[in-house]
Structure formats: structure tokens, C-alpha cells
Design a protein around this motif. Sequence first.
Motif, PDB file in Angstrom:
ATOM      1  N   HIS A 369      21.352  65.804  62.713  1.00 33.95           N
ATOM      2  CA  HIS A 369      19.921  65.765  62.434  1.00 33.95           C
ATOM      3  C   HIS A 369      19.616  66.720  61.283  1.00 33.95           C
ATOM      4  N   GLY A 370      18.904  66.194  60.288  1.00 32.49           N
ATOM      5  CA  GLY A 370      18.545  67.006  59.133  1.00 32.49           C
ATOM      6  C   GLY A 370      19.666  67.279  58.168  1.00 32.49           C
ATOM      7  N   PRO A 371      20.525  66.293  57.852  1.00 32.12           N
ATOM      8  CA  PRO A 371      21.593  66.531  56.874  1.00 32.12           C
ATOM      9  C   PRO A 371      21.035  66.539  55.455  1.00 32.12           C
ATOM     10  N   LYS A 372      21.848  66.996  54.521  1.00 30.15           N
ATOM     11  CA  LYS A 372      21.478  66.946  53.099  1.00 30.15           C
ATOM     12  C   LYS A 372      22.564  66.182  52.363  1.00 30.15           C
ATOM     13  N   LEU A 373      22.204  64.992  51.884  1.00 29.46           N
ATOM     14  CA  LEU A 373      23.162  64.173  51.153  1.00 29.46           C
ATOM     15  C   LEU A 373      23.542  64.882  49.852  1.00 29.46           C
ATOM     16  N   GLY A 374      24.836  64.920  49.566  1.00 23.67           N
ATOM     17  CA  GLY A 374      25.336  65.621  48.383  1.00 23.67           C
ATOM     18  C   GLY A 374      25.874  67.000  48.703  1.00 23.67           C
ATOM     19  N   SER A 375      25.434  67.566  49.836  1.00 24.67           N
ATOM     20  CA  SER A 375      25.990  68.842  50.273  1.00 24.67           C
ATOM     21  C   SER A 375      27.143  68.570  51.226  1.00 24.67           C
ATOM     22  N   VAL A 376      27.892  69.638  51.563  1.00 23.27           N
ATOM     23  CA  VAL A 376      28.952  69.509  52.566  1.00 23.27           C
ATOM     24  C   VAL A 376      28.523  70.175  53.867  1.00 23.27           C
ATOM     25  N   GLY A 377      27.213  70.370  54.022  1.00 23.85           N
ATOM     26  CA  GLY A 377      26.663  70.786  55.297  1.00 23.85           C
ATOM     27  C   GLY A 377      26.521  72.280  55.473  1.00 23.85           C
ATOM     28  N   LEU A 378      26.287  72.667  56.739  1.00 22.56           N
ATOM     29  CA  LEU A 378      26.119  74.055  57.132  1.00 22.56           C
ATOM     30  C   LEU A 378      27.453  74.618  57.621  1.00 22.56           C
ATOM     31  N   PRO A 379      27.733  75.887  57.357  1.00 24.94           N
ATOM     32  CA  PRO A 379      28.949  76.483  57.916  1.00 24.94           C
ATOM     33  C   PRO A 379      28.944  76.390  59.435  1.00 24.94           C
ATOM     34  N   LEU A 380      30.133  76.233  60.041  1.00 22.36           N
ATOM     35  CA  LEU A 380      30.242  76.200  61.493  1.00 22.36           C
ATOM     36  C   LEU A 380      29.757  77.523  62.073  1.00 22.36           C
ATOM     37  N   PRO A 381      29.310  77.522  63.314  1.00 22.65           N
ATOM     38  CA  PRO A 381      28.700  78.727  63.896  1.00 22.65           C
ATOM     39  C   PRO A 381      29.579  79.972  63.830  1.00 22.65           C
TER      40      PRO A 381
END
Length: 912
Positions: A369-381
Motif C-alpha cells: 500500500h502506497g508504493p512509489k513507481l520508479g523507486s525501489v521502496g522503503l528500507p526493511l524495518p
Amino acid sequence: MTGSIPRQLPQVIPEAFAEVARANPDAVAMQIKAEDGYRRLTYREVLWQVVQLALALTEQGVKEGTRVAVVAENRPEWAVAYLGILAAGGTAVPLDVQSSPDALASAVRECESRLVFVSAGTAPVLGNLGQDVRLVNFDDDGDPDGSRLSTWLTRTSPSRPQPASVAPTDVASLLYTSGTTKKPKGVLLTHANLMANATALIGTGLAGPGDNFLVILPLHHAYPFMIAFLVPLLLGARITFLASLKGPDLIACLRDTRITMFVGVPQVFAMIRRAILDEMGRRPAPVRQLGRLLMTLCGRIRDLTGWNLGRLVFAQVHRRFGGSLRLLCSGGAKLDPQVGRDLISLGFTVREGYGLTETAPVVSFNPLHGPKLGSVGLPLPNVEVRIVDPDAQGTGEIAVRGPNVMRGYDRDPASTSEAIRDGWFHTGDLGNLDADGFLFVTGRLKELIVTAGGKNIFPEELEAAYECSPALAEVCVLPMARAGEDEEHLHAVVVPDFDYLKRQRVQNVTMLLRDEIRKIALTLPPYMRIMGITILKEPLPRTRLGKIQRHLVHHQVHTVTNQPPERPAPSPEDRSLLEGETGRKVVEALRAILPAQTAVHPGDHLELDLGLDSLKRVEMIVALERRFGPLPEALAGNAATVQDLVEGLRDFQQHHQPLDSASHSWGDILKADPPPAVREHVLAEPRRLDRAAGAFAFSLLSIIFRAGFRLKVRGDDQLPLEGPCLLASNHLSFMDPFLILAAVPRSLRTRLYALGWQAYFRSGFRAWVGRVGHVIPVASDAPMTTALRTSAAVIRAGKCLLIFPEGQRSIDGRMMPFKKGIGILACELGVPVVPIFISGSFEAWPPDAAWPRLHPISMRFGTGITITRAMISAWAQAGRDPHEAASNLIREHIVALGSASAERAAAPSPPP
């Protein structure tokens, strides 16, 4: 049956798996397609085999730190072997089955493995390891001395020792990096590294026990190992192995097993997207347009509301892929944002992540939920990311810290201390973090290209821009110096999409690809201009996860440039094709126009391998007609390879009566009239209104060029005011034909014609310019004989013809070699050739600029050159091709004009 997950898992992989297996004994752990259906193993069965194998390995002397290699394709036995090695306290060393025998043998020796798990397919490759290395075969056709997995799993002994206890800090896997730029390194990953990464991924909620993971990527890579192997086993989910990567087998597997999680690399998802869009492109135009509109609407609605209408609107597409795909996981390389956008608009859920072997491997992943296309996401916790030495845009080297970071490189403390500093692993990748904490990766630090002007270029971004062309299947951008120069420029190594070129009936592949490169360059900043192109037939060398191996590409370019590639011995099928009557005649015809001793193979591309440009193709047709009689131009013109040519001629002979052989020469070819429609279109006089508008336009252009660009014209008093002639000029920019038309007297301009690519003059204003400017349209899929015959018809009608003998605009301002066409026309038609040298138009409108800029331009006309019969005879007696000799002579005159212009510009001004 759906599995369940124990709340807290041990930090040792085999112990964690045992807990999951005991909680889900009857759930299917893994399955693979066999001849009579799918062979399945439950968690209870897998656990029993792992325990049995661990005992057998302990009996064979495997203990803490013992390294055991696995060289086999993806299959359930691979999983059992891996877990069994770890349960015995050993370290698993998975190796790439597609490596060369020497590379595999070297890796086995380097890691000091005395035991290697193999399959029937890989055992023969490892036959020379020596007597001190023992092979254990997954298949029952292994050695009869008991070195078979099935024998080890069924052997029982009450005195067998128990496996050693395993600590989280013990090394579980020795994995070798993919080696995109240099020799691979051995990465030491502990149980704690891998378990920390797996539990963090499970905690994101991306998958659950009810999911079915498809494994198509090789498990010796950390990315598929973690996402498609370790995570599902610790979830109590199902793994489906697919032995075949053929499209129909993949679709059948998706349908039969109801795959929910598809773990792949960008190339796989680009292939899926292209297949869907190609299928849509075969529909009638209204359906195509409606499909694109619906994709746009569904994508926009999903962005704004989160509602996935694409899954309903494109339900037929989803049914084709099994109807149960829940998530497409992309990693291993950068996903083209347009590929992700289109798949999301079609109703698929695509998430991209980032990681390295050294980080076990996942660093970040886009949330559901709430991804950003073009990014590789959020760092794992449990992972920290920071940007080292960011520039003004916030881009710098990505550094990672967390329990997933490797112990180090195998027996390489220097590289380990260089990579891990103050607890942070320096990835060598460049990227930035946005305000929301999303990570964007821009490229590799070692692959960053810094121009002479200090501009930074990320090759992957530039390659993605050029790969938008349907004619380009693959592009690799490298910094390379040209011959005689020290400064490096951007060089593109391209692999054409031969299926597309064949559908478009493209004859001049090189010209089309250069035009495609130039077209895209206009949309990019000037410092991203491609200065050289190398065309390859074979796919670019890549790692198994799809990353370009740039050091190997650079070697390929050097090999292509400096020595001909080695050819494999012809197969029996190849010999049969060329030894038949048709094949023999085709080879004879080709050898008549090729350099001596040129080998001809059925798979040779007529242009890329044999060097047949559009004019050489005409010579080929003439040579073929001497042996087969008159042939349709399209038959030989549309053939891409020697095999296409032989098969096309064979089919033609079967359906047509043989005709008398012909003995055509260039003179005969030029005497024939072009098709009536072409002749009428070209030689038809423009309408009175068009003539008036054209006269006004060229007068206006003359004023603009002379006032704005300070155009200086010399030697125009030598131009012939009557009779036919050829005008030959160097070619620097789009402006050149208009400069010449504006510079010549009106009496000459009204009877001056020019060759031009049809694509530029197809419709609208450009079509009007083509009519008024007397442009002879040359289509990329039309036989060159049509253009030559039309040119000759123009000369016979008493007109003049403007030709740019280089065949294309210069990419760097330097004059290129001349094509033979100008020599053919000059020799066969006997009319004077007026040389023209232009300078300054390259700077005024370089290839990478969308619009011209004000810069002084000069033009110099030379004295007409007439190629006489005596000159032709002298060249022939000297063993030279008269047409090539005439082309070179004309080029020498144009170069001389340029030298004279340069001397004049450098000379001091006379005193007043």
C-alpha cells in the motif's frame, strides 16, 4: 491445505524450517512438473529427507565449516541438499550451472569442496575434478558405487553420528557475486544474516502461508533464493519449480498450479508486457485505441483511489495467466517504469525491490500500500540506509547497515575492510532518499560515466531511453575513445529487434538504427549524445538476473572492431541447405560480389555479417538474376539472411516457370524506368500555388540564412545554368538541403531534385515541403533500384540531382566515407558532378539539438567533374572498382574545397 507460521523462529535455518514443517506436516512444500503430472513433496517428507541427508553427510565427514557445492538446476532435490548441508553444520556453495566447465571446476577448487551435489545434466560437465572430489547425483543414473541421493536418503545405520550443533553466526551460504564488471567475489552469509532478512520480509505482509511461489530464476543467486525459496519455506507456503522457460510451458504452469507470487527480473516482466501489447496491437484500430484508453483510465483510477479496475476490465488477460497472480516481484536489475506502469494499469500488482548478495540480499522493497513507481521502496524495518557524500541533488553512494550485512568476502580481508567501514556496507550503487524515505537507485558508481564537461551519466537511464525504440532490442552505453583520440565519447552497442525489422521489411538496418538513435537523441540533453554505434547480432552478455556484463560487452566491441568473429563449423543442416542446387547458386552469386575467401553460412545476416548495404544488395540481385533469371525485387530485397534468400528462391522456383537468365549491368539497371506511380509523383510539376509559395519560402530562407546565420557562398558562379548535373555535398545537419536550395540560382533550384528518407516527408507540412522541394522519397523497405532508376529518370529528363554521398548526417562534424551510389550515377550517366563543401551547419544544428542555433555558415561550390570513359577504363585496368574510384575522387574534390575554405578563413585580412 494452507500452512501456518510459528510466532518466533530460531535464527538457524534448518531449525526454523523444522519448526514450520512440524506445524504444517501435510501442506505441500514444493512441486515440479513431471511426465505424468506434478511431483509433490509435503513439509513432512521434505523434513524427513533433510534429516536423513544431514546424517549421511555427517557420516561422510561434513561438519562445522565444511563446504559442499551444489551444481544443479532448480528442483526439490536442490532444496533438500541445501537444507541437509546446513543441518549437518556445513556451508552450502550453490554454483551457476550455466558457467563453463573450467569456471565451475575453478570455483569447486577455490571453495575447497570435496563433495558436490549434481544432476544427470550437470555431472558430465564436472567430470574432471579429480579423484579427491566426490559427486552425489540427484538422479538414479549416477555412479553405481552409491553416489546417488536416493541411496543416501534410504541408508540406515544405528551407529551413525548426530549432526553437529549449528550457531546463528556460522556461515550458511558461500555465494559468488554475478561479476558485471570484474571477477566474482565469494560472499559469506551467516544463518543470522539470512534469517534476519527472511523474517523482516515476512513481517512486511507481502506474502502468507496460502501463497504459491513460482521459481524460474536460478537459486544460486541470493535474490530468488531469498524471495522464492527461503521466505516461502518459512511461511509454510508452496514452491513450484518450472524446469522449462518456454512461453507455452510458463503459461500452462501458471494456469495448472494457480501461482500467486511470480518472482522475476525486469526482462521477464518486459517480455510479458510486450506479449500483451503485441496481442492488443493485432486487433483492429478502434479496439487498439479503446484498449490503450482503458489502460490509461484504469491506471489513473488506481493511482487516485486504489481500486484495481484493470483486473476486471482486462479479465481475459488475467485468465490467460492463470487468473490467480497476486503479486509480481521484480528485482536483480532496475525495472523500466513504463513496464511497471503498463502492468499496473492492466490490473497486475507489481512491486520492485533492491538488494545485493552482500546484504543477504534485500535492502528495500515497495510496500503493498502506497508504493512509489520508479523507486525501489522503503528500507526493511531492521535495515538502515544512508547516502554517502550526496551531491546537490542528494545523490551519492548507498550505504547499508543491519543484521543482514555479510560477514565478509571469502579469504579477502582487504576487500572486506574496503566495503564495510564503521559498520556500514558501501554498496557501490548511487542513489538518493526522498522526503518519505523511499530509495531511488540511479546506477553503479563504477559504471558512472563522467563526460569531459564534468556531466554525470548513468548508463542504465540512458539505455532505457534508447530502448524505447521498437527497432532496438538491447542497448549498452559505454565510454570509448575513437581511433586516434584520447578523449572518450558515448558509444552505443545495440542489438536490433530482428523480428520487428523483418515485419517492417527494413533493408538498410544500419541506416535505420542510426536514425532511431538520432531521433531519440533529440529528446535528451546534448551531453548524452551517442557518438558511435556497434551493432551485434547476438544478445548482450548478462548475468542470470539480467544485468549487462559491461566488461564482456567492451571485449565484444574490441573483438568486432579488430578481428572477425570465429565461426562455428557448419551443421549438417547448413551444409545440406547450401549444397543443394539453389544454395550453390546463391553462394556463387554472393561470392561474386564479396571479398575473396569470404565464408558464407546460412545464418549470416546479409548486411551485418556480409556487409551488403543497399547498393550491394542491388549487385546481389544482378548476380542472382544471372543465375536464376528475372526475379521480383521484393524476393531478394526483403531477405534478411542467406537462409531467407535460399528458401525464398527455392519457393519461387517451385511456383514459377524458369526464365532465361539475364546479364544485367548498372547501365542496364539505370536505363529501366522506375514504377509509373513513382515517376509520376516525382516528375509531376507542382501546382502554380505551390510554386509561388515555394519561391517565396526559399527567398525567405535565403534572407534568414544570410542575415541570421551569416551564410557566405563562394563559387556559385561556376554552377551550370543549363543541362542536367549532379550536386554532391558533405552532410552535417537537417539544414543542408535547404541551405543549398536557398543558395543556388532560381533557374537551377526549379529543376533541382534531392533524395530524402520517405519517413520525413510522409504527411502534413513535411509532405508539402517534399513536393515543393522536389524530394525523391526513399523508403527503408523499398528496393534501392527504385531510387537509382528514379534518379536516372530525373537526369534523363534534363533535371539536376542533389546527393549527400555519405548516406547520413555526420554524428561528430567529420566527413564520413562516401557510398558507391554517387560513383554509379556519375560513371553510368556521364553528367558533370558539382562538389559542394558546407561548414558551420553542424554547429548551427547538431544531431542532439531540437532546434537550430545562430552560428556562421559557409558554402563553397567547386568546378564540375565529369567521369569519362577513359577514366573508367584506366581504373578497371588498375584492378579498381570504377564506381568506388569515382566516389573517392568526388570525395577528394569536396575535401579539397574544405581545405581551401579553411586556408582562406585562416589567412590574414588584406590591408585597407
